[in-house]
Design a protein around this motif. Structure first.
Motif, PDB file in Angstrom:
ATOM      1  N   SER A   1     -12.055  17.310  79.454  1.00 36.32           N
ATOM      2  CA  SER A   1     -10.471  17.637  78.549  1.00 36.32           C
ATOM      3  C   SER A   1      -9.566  16.837  79.701  1.00 36.32           C
ATOM      4  N   PRO A   2      -8.557  16.452  78.591  1.00 37.24           N
ATOM      5  CA  PRO A   2      -7.620  15.762  79.005  1.00 37.24           C
ATOM      6  C   PRO A   2      -6.377  17.138  79.750  1.00 37.24           C
ATOM      7  N   GLU A   3      -6.035  18.135  78.640  1.00 34.78           N
ATOM      8  CA  GLU A   3      -5.541  19.120  78.561  1.00 34.78           C
ATOM      9  C   GLU A   3      -5.548  19.930  79.775  1.00 34.78           C
ATOM     10  N   LEU A   4      -4.133  20.001  80.594  1.00 34.01           N
ATOM     11  CA  LEU A   4      -4.277  20.846  81.403  1.00 34.01           C
ATOM     12  C   LEU A   4      -2.814  22.131  81.622  1.00 34.01           C
ATOM     13  N   ASN A   5      -3.084  22.615  82.075  1.00 36.04           N
ATOM     14  CA  ASN A   5      -2.380  23.949  81.968  1.00 36.04           C
ATOM     15  C   ASN A   5      -1.420  23.875  83.107  1.00 36.04           C
ATOM     16  N   GLU A   6      -0.384  24.652  83.656  1.00 36.35           N
ATOM     17  CA  GLU A   6       0.382  23.922  85.032  1.00 36.35           C
ATOM     18  C   GLU A   6      -0.070  23.870  86.073  1.00 36.35           C
ATOM     19  N   ALA A   7      -1.607  24.521  86.025  1.00 37.18           N
ATOM     20  CA  ALA A   7      -1.844  25.017  87.227  1.00 37.18           C
ATOM     21  C   ALA A   7      -2.498  23.096  87.683  1.00 37.18           C
ATOM     22  N   GLY A   8      -2.976  22.803  86.629  1.00 40.19           N
ATOM     23  CA  GLY A   8      -3.821  21.618  86.794  1.00 40.19           C
ATOM     24  C   GLY A   8      -4.721  22.179  86.354  1.00 40.19           C
ATOM     25  N   VAL A   9      -5.342  22.541  85.486  1.00 43.33           N
ATOM     26  CA  VAL A   9      -6.821  22.631  85.825  1.00 43.33           C
ATOM     27  C   VAL A   9      -6.790  22.622  84.438  1.00 43.33           C
ATOM     28  N   SER A  10      -8.213  21.900  83.685  1.00 38.96           N
ATOM     29  CA  SER A  10      -8.086  21.309  82.360  1.00 38.96           C
ATOM     30  C   SER A  10      -8.697  22.246  81.541  1.00 38.96           C
ATOM     31  N   VAL A  11      -7.751  23.545  80.527  1.00 33.67           N
ATOM     32  CA  VAL A  11      -7.981  24.876  79.540  1.00 33.67           C
ATOM     33  C   VAL A  11      -9.882  24.333  79.041  1.00 33.67           C
ATOM     34  N   LYS A  12      -9.665  23.785  78.061  1.00 35.37           N
ATOM     35  CA  LYS A  12     -11.098  23.406  77.862  1.00 35.37           C
ATOM     36  C   LYS A  12     -12.119  23.738  78.477  1.00 35.37           C
ATOM     37  N   ALA A  13     -12.284  22.371  79.282  1.00 34.11           N
ATOM     38  CA  ALA A  13     -13.182  22.213  80.416  1.00 34.11           C
ATOM     39  C   ALA A  13     -13.853  24.284  80.766  1.00 34.11           C
ATOM     40  N   ALA A  14     -12.269  24.112  81.852  1.00 27.65           N
ATOM     41  CA  ALA A  14     -12.613  25.578  82.080  1.00 27.65           C
ATOM     42  C   ALA A  14     -13.623  26.674  80.906  1.00 27.65           C
ATOM     43  N   ARG A  15     -13.186  26.834  80.089  1.00 25.78           N
ATOM     44  CA  ARG A  15     -13.336  27.496  78.413  1.00 25.78           C
ATOM     45  C   ARG A  15     -14.556  27.259  77.901  1.00 25.78           C
ATOM     46  N   VAL A  16     -14.997  25.629  78.030  1.00 21.52           N
ATOM     47  CA  VAL A  16     -16.756  25.552  77.684  1.00 21.52           C
ATOM     48  C   VAL A  16     -17.407  26.174  78.831  1.00 21.52           C
ATOM     49  N   ILE A  17     -16.892  26.045  80.539  1.00 26.05           N
ATOM     50  CA  ILE A  17     -17.893  25.996  80.802  1.00 26.05           C
ATOM     51  C   ILE A  17     -18.272  28.134  81.399  1.00 26.05           C
ATOM     52  N   MET A  18     -16.867  28.306  81.749  1.00 23.55           N
ATOM     53  CA  MET A  18     -16.630  30.487  80.830  1.00 23.55           C
ATOM     54  C   MET A  18     -17.831  30.721  80.135  1.00 23.55           C
ATOM     55  N   GLU A  19     -17.601  29.720  78.744  1.00 23.83           N
ATOM     56  CA  GLU A  19     -18.343  30.030  77.399  1.00 23.83           C
ATOM     57  C   GLU A  19     -20.225  30.009  77.773  1.00 23.83           C
ATOM     58  N   VAL A  20     -20.169  28.891  78.353  1.00 23.83           N
ATOM     59  CA  VAL A  20     -21.780  28.155  78.520  1.00 23.83           C
ATOM     60  C   VAL A  20     -22.289  29.367  79.929  1.00 23.83           C
ATOM     61  N   ALA A  21     -22.041  29.610  80.369  1.00 27.67           N
ATOM     62  CA  ALA A  21     -21.903  30.798  81.387  1.00 27.67           C
ATOM     63  C   ALA A  21     -22.859  32.272  80.832  1.00 27.67           C
ATOM     64  N   ARG A  22     -21.560  32.343  79.651  1.00 29.81           N
ATOM     65  CA  ARG A  22     -21.096  33.725  79.683  1.00 29.81           C
ATOM     66  C   ARG A  22     -22.577  33.689  78.064  1.00 29.81           C
ATOM     67  N   ARG A  23     -23.040  32.552  77.589  1.00 30.81           N
ATOM     68  CA  ARG A  23     -23.726  32.947  76.212  1.00 30.81           C
ATOM     69  C   ARG A  23     -25.121  33.016  77.135  1.00 30.81           C
ATOM     70  N   LEU A  24     -25.373  31.481  78.228  1.00 29.49           N
ATOM     71  CA  LEU A  24     -26.607  32.384  78.988  1.00 29.49           C
ATOM     72  C   LEU A  24     -27.077  33.383  80.337  1.00 29.49           C
ATOM     73  N   ASP A  25     -25.925  34.335  80.075  1.00 33.61           N
ATOM     74  CA  ASP A  25     -25.824  35.203  80.789  1.00 33.61           C
ATOM     75  C   ASP A  25     -25.943  35.232  82.560  1.00 33.61           C
ATOM     76  N   LEU A  26     -25.026  33.531  83.140  1.00 28.65           N
ATOM     77  CA  LEU A  26     -25.229  33.197  84.208  1.00 28.65           C
ATOM     78  C   LEU A  26     -24.304  34.059  84.837  1.00 28.65           C
ATOM     79  N   SER A  27     -25.188  34.567  86.423  1.00 27.73           N
ATOM     80  CA  SER A  27     -23.392  34.956  87.134  1.00 27.73           C
ATOM     81  C   SER A  27     -24.063  34.784  88.097  1.00 27.73           C
ATOM     82  N   VAL A  28     -23.068  34.003  90.074  1.00 26.47           N
ATOM     83  CA  VAL A  28     -24.191  34.243  91.307  1.00 26.47           C
ATOM     84  C   VAL A  28     -23.729  35.809  91.533  1.00 26.47           C
ATOM     85  N   PHE A  29     -22.842  36.442  91.040  1.00 24.84           N
ATOM     86  CA  PHE A  29     -23.413  37.643  91.174  1.00 24.84           C
ATOM     87  C   PHE A  29     -24.018  38.935  90.339  1.00 24.84           C
ATOM     88  N   ALA A  30     -24.899  38.335  89.047  1.00 20.41           N
ATOM     89  CA  ALA A  30     -25.776  38.780  88.505  1.00 20.41           C
ATOM     90  C   ALA A  30     -26.958  39.357  89.764  1.00 20.41           C
TER      91      ALA A  30
END
Length: 191
Positions: A153-182
């Motif tokens: 997603s082209p929308e970047l926050n002040e740190a230069g990170v794609s806001v929507k892309a970050a949200r999508v990855i976090m949401e997929v991880a949450r829904r699939l219950d994925l974490s390297v810390f699990a």
């Protein structure tokens, strides 16, 4: 191939094809801008002056790095690259061994250590997936031996990170219950 920029670029490009399919394209305008900035900042000269050990001449190494930065890929290509990293250097779509699988541990480790920068909560703590973002709005997350996920997603926050892309990855991880810390191994079963 020391001292041979074309041979080095061909090697890089062939690895990208082996990982992603069709050759990712070099964005000439981005490459030229990065090259001009590097020249203005004396990047190659500073690397040499400060004694950095490179595989070749600093000017050549910096130029190849800038070309790599200016290479564009679709989210599908990026996901294939990530899947190859997650599969220890074997492209899961083709079965081709692209590189020595021991490199994957270092790649994912660097993603975990240097993931999306300057976020209020460190990315890895928040998302549970090693990831890296680009200045162009893409983000790639990898859990070794499990999956890779790419988002854009082209929308970047002040740190230069794609806001929507970050949200999508976090949401997929949450829904699939994925974490390297699990504590439990992830198991995905296809229907």
């Amino acid at each position: 191939p020391t001292g041979a920029p074309e041979a080095k670029w061909n090697l890089y490009e062939n690895r990208m094809i082996d990982m992603a399919g069709p050759a990712p394209e070099l964005a000439d305008n981005v490459y030229e801008k990065l090259r001009d900035e590097a020249a203005e900042n004396r990047t190659a000269a500073l690397l040499e002056e400060n004694g950095y050990t490179l595989y070749d001449k600093a000017e050549l190494s910096v130029d190849l790095y800038l070309k790599a930065l200016a290479t564009g890929a679709s989210t599908e290509q990026l996901a294939r690259m990530g899947a190859t990293v997650a599969a220890d250097g074997v492209n899961p779509a083709t079965g081709k061994i692209v590189y020595d699988g021991e490199l994957s541990q270092s790649l994912v480790g660097l993603m975990a250590a240097k993931g999306p920068h300057k976020m209020n909560t460190p990315w890895l703590v928040k998302a549970g997936i090693p990831a890296k973002s680009s200045f162009g709005g893409t983000m790639l997350g990898i859990i070794p031996d499990v999956l890779a996920i790419a988002a854009y997603s082209p929308e970047l926050n002040e740190a230069g990170v794609s806001v929507k892309a970050a949200r999508v990855i976090m949401e997929v991880a949450r829904r699939l219950d994925l974490s390297v810390f699990a504590s439990a191994r992830v198991r995905i079963v296809a229907d």
